[in-house]
Every structure is written in structure tokens, then in C-alpha cells.
Write a protein that holds these residues in place. Structure first.
Motif, PDB file in Angstrom:
ATOM      1  N   ILE A   1       0.855  -1.188   0.000  1.00 23.43           N
ATOM      2  CA  ILE A   1       0.000   0.000   0.000  1.00 23.43           C
ATOM      3  C   ILE A   1       0.888   1.233   0.000  1.00 23.43           C
ATOM      4  N   ASP A   2       0.664   2.133  -0.937  1.00 25.90           N
ATOM      5  CA  ASP A   2       1.414   3.385  -1.002  1.00 25.90           C
ATOM      6  C   ASP A   2       0.964   4.268   0.170  1.00 25.90           C
ATOM      7  N   PRO A   3       1.813   4.454   1.186  1.00 27.74           N
ATOM      8  CA  PRO A   3       1.341   5.159   2.384  1.00 27.74           C
ATOM      9  C   PRO A   3       1.141   6.656   2.179  1.00 27.74           C
ATOM     10  N   ARG A   4       0.057   7.135   2.744  1.00 31.15           N
ATOM     11  CA  ARG A   4      -0.248   8.556   2.893  1.00 31.15           C
ATOM     12  C   ARG A   4      -0.773   8.705   4.312  1.00 31.15           C
ATOM     13  N   VAL A   5      -0.167   9.585   5.076  1.00 28.66           N
ATOM     14  CA  VAL A   5      -0.456   9.656   6.510  1.00 28.66           C
ATOM     15  C   VAL A   5      -1.221  10.924   6.842  1.00 28.66           C
ATOM     16  N   ALA A   6      -2.293  10.758   7.620  1.00 30.72           N
ATOM     17  CA  ALA A   6      -3.066  11.881   8.145  1.00 30.72           C
ATOM     18  C   ALA A   6      -2.937  11.867   9.665  1.00 30.72           C
ATOM     19  N   MET A   7      -2.424  12.950  10.210  1.00 29.82           N
ATOM     20  CA  MET A   7      -2.303  13.092  11.661  1.00 29.82           C
ATOM     21  C   MET A   7      -3.583  13.768  12.152  1.00 29.82           C
ATOM     22  N   LEU A   8      -4.442  12.998  12.813  1.00 29.76           N
ATOM     23  CA  LEU A   8      -5.767  13.486  13.170  1.00 29.76           C
ATOM     24  C   LEU A   8      -5.770  14.272  14.472  1.00 29.76           C
ATOM     25  N   SER A   9      -6.651  15.254  14.518  1.00 33.36           N
ATOM     26  CA  SER A   9      -6.816  16.126  15.671  1.00 33.36           C
ATOM     27  C   SER A   9      -8.254  16.613  15.675  1.00 33.36           C
ATOM     28  N   TYR A  10      -8.617  17.369  16.688  1.00 33.47           N
ATOM     29  CA  TYR A  10      -9.957  17.968  16.687  1.00 33.47           C
ATOM     30  C   TYR A  10      -9.980  19.277  15.913  1.00 33.47           C
TER      31      TYR A  10
ATOM     32  N   ALA B   1       4.348  16.436  16.162  1.00 29.63           N
ATOM     33  CA  ALA B   1       4.429  15.042  15.725  1.00 29.63           C
ATOM     34  C   ALA B   1       4.442  14.953  14.205  1.00 29.63           C
ATOM     35  N   THR B   2       3.639  15.776  13.558  1.00 30.88           N
ATOM     36  CA  THR B   2       3.603  15.795  12.092  1.00 30.88           C
ATOM     37  C   THR B   2       4.963  16.184  11.536  1.00 30.88           C
ATOM     38  N   ALA B   3       5.552  17.242  12.073  1.00 25.43           N
ATOM     39  CA  ALA B   3       6.870  17.694  11.607  1.00 25.43           C
ATOM     40  C   ALA B   3       7.927  16.610  11.820  1.00 25.43           C
ATOM     41  N   LEU B   4       7.900  15.958  12.970  1.00 26.70           N
ATOM     42  CA  LEU B   4       8.867  14.892  13.244  1.00 26.70           C
ATOM     43  C   LEU B   4       8.689  13.724  12.272  1.00 26.70           C
ATOM     44  N   ALA B   5       7.444  13.316  12.059  1.00 24.79           N
ATOM     45  CA  ALA B   5       7.186  12.201  11.142  1.00 24.79           C
ATOM     46  C   ALA B   5       7.625  12.553   9.724  1.00 24.79           C
ATOM     47  N   GLN B   6       7.397  13.800   9.313  1.00 23.57           N
ATOM     48  CA  GLN B   6       7.830  14.235   7.985  1.00 23.57           C
ATOM     49  C   GLN B   6       9.346  14.155   7.847  1.00 23.57           C
ATOM     50  N   GLN B   7      10.065  14.482   8.917  1.00 28.46           N
ATOM     51  CA  GLN B   7      11.530  14.377   8.900  1.00 28.46           C
ATOM     52  C   GLN B   7      11.975  12.917   8.845  1.00 28.46           C
ATOM     53  N   MET B   8      11.240  12.056   9.525  1.00 26.91           N
ATOM     54  CA  MET B   8      11.604  10.645   9.591  1.00 26.91           C
ATOM     55  C   MET B   8      11.302   9.905   8.283  1.00 26.91           C
ATOM     56  N   LEU B   9      10.266  10.351   7.558  1.00 25.48           N
ATOM     57  CA  LEU B   9       9.869   9.721   6.292  1.00 25.48           C
ATOM     58  C   LEU B   9       9.686  10.793   5.222  1.00 25.48           C
ATOM     59  N   PRO B  10      10.777  11.383   4.748  1.00 25.00           N
ATOM     60  CA  PRO B  10      10.649  12.498   3.829  1.00 25.00           C
ATOM     61  C   PRO B  10       9.953  12.181   2.502  1.00 25.00           C
ATOM     62  N   GLY B  11       9.913  10.946   2.085  1.00 25.70           N
ATOM     63  CA  GLY B  11       9.283  10.609   0.810  1.00 25.70           C
ATOM     64  C   GLY B  11       7.811  10.263   0.910  1.00 25.70           C
ATOM     65  N   VAL B  12       7.268  10.301   2.113  1.00 22.19           N
ATOM     66  CA  VAL B  12       5.870   9.912   2.336  1.00 22.19           C
ATOM     67  C   VAL B  12       5.040  11.160   2.621  1.00 22.19           C
ATOM     68  N   PRO B  13       3.913  11.328   1.947  1.00 27.00           N
ATOM     69  CA  PRO B  13       3.052  12.477   2.269  1.00 27.00           C
ATOM     70  C   PRO B  13       2.447  12.311   3.660  1.00 27.00           C
ATOM     71  N   ILE B  14       2.737  13.286   4.527  1.00 27.51           N
ATOM     72  CA  ILE B  14       2.228  13.289   5.897  1.00 27.51           C
ATOM     73  C   ILE B  14       1.637  14.644   6.162  1.00 27.51           C
ATOM     74  N   ALA B  15       0.333  14.687   6.454  1.00 28.93           N
ATOM     75  CA  ALA B  15      -0.375  15.953   6.670  1.00 28.93           C
ATOM     76  C   ALA B  15      -0.976  15.971   8.064  1.00 28.93           C
ATOM     77  N   GLY B  16      -1.011  17.152   8.645  1.00 32.40           N
ATOM     78  CA  GLY B  16      -1.653  17.284   9.945  1.00 32.40           C
ATOM     79  C   GLY B  16      -1.431  18.666  10.506  1.00 32.40           C
ATOM     80  N   PRO B  17      -2.203  19.020  11.488  1.00 31.36           N
ATOM     81  CA  PRO B  17      -3.329  18.254  11.999  1.00 31.36           C
ATOM     82  C   PRO B  17      -4.548  18.330  11.091  1.00 31.36           C
ATOM     83  N   LEU B  18      -5.263  17.251  11.028  1.00 34.68           N
ATOM     84  CA  LEU B  18      -6.500  17.169  10.242  1.00 34.68           C
ATOM     85  C   LEU B  18      -7.635  16.748  11.142  1.00 34.68           C
TER      86      LEU B  18
END
Length: 79
Positions: A36-45, A62-79
Motif C-alpha cells: 500500500i502506497d502510504p499517505r499519513v493523516a495526523m488526526l486532531s480535533y 508530531a507531524t513535523a517529526l514524522a515528515q523528517q523521519m519519512l521524507p518521501g511519504v506524504p504526511i499531513a496534519g493536523p486534520l
């Protein structure tokens, strides 16, 4: 058909930003293992800058850290 992989922080009571980032990264890597091609959504209220507060700031960090850890994966948040 679509397949989704969810990482739930509920097992970790009050995870800090680093733990949330690690959960996001582990979930993205698990998705990739299953083809599965990962796309990450960091959920919040809140979405983006629609609100403020300590919990939202933690998701932002957490979103910024995850983006640094996986630079090739789309990670958005907070959503």
C-alpha cells in the motif's frame, strides 16, 4: 476496492509528539510492507490552523517529526 491501514494511539495513554510520530512512521512502513502506497493523516480535533491549544501543538510537532523521519511519504496534519 481500497485498503486502509490505521495506527491508533489509544493503546498509549497521552503519547508525546515523538511517540505519535513513531506510531505514524510504523503505520506507514506497515502499509508499505503490504504493498500500500502510504499517505499519513495526523488526526486532531482541529484542521490546520482552525484552532489552537496544547493538544494541537503536539500533533503539529508530531507531524513535523514524522515528515523528517519519512521524507518521501506524504504526511499531513493536523486534520
Amino acid at each position: 476496492d481500497k485498503v486502509y491501514v490505521f495506527g491508533d494511539c489509544a493503546i498509549n495513554v497521552e503519547p508525546n509528539a515523538e511517540q505519535m510520530a513513531e506510531i505514524a512512521v510504523a503505520t506507514a512502513k506497515t502499509a508499505a510492507i503490504f504493498g500500500i502506497d502510504p499517505r499519513v493523516a495526523m488526526l486532531s480535533y482541529a484542521t490546520g490552523t482552525s484552532n489552537t491549544g496544547p493538544m494541537i501543538e503536539k500533533v503539529e510537532k508530531a507531524t513535523a517529526l514524522a515528515q523528517q523521519m519519512l521524507p518521501g511519504v506524504p504526511i499531513a496534519g493536523p486534520l
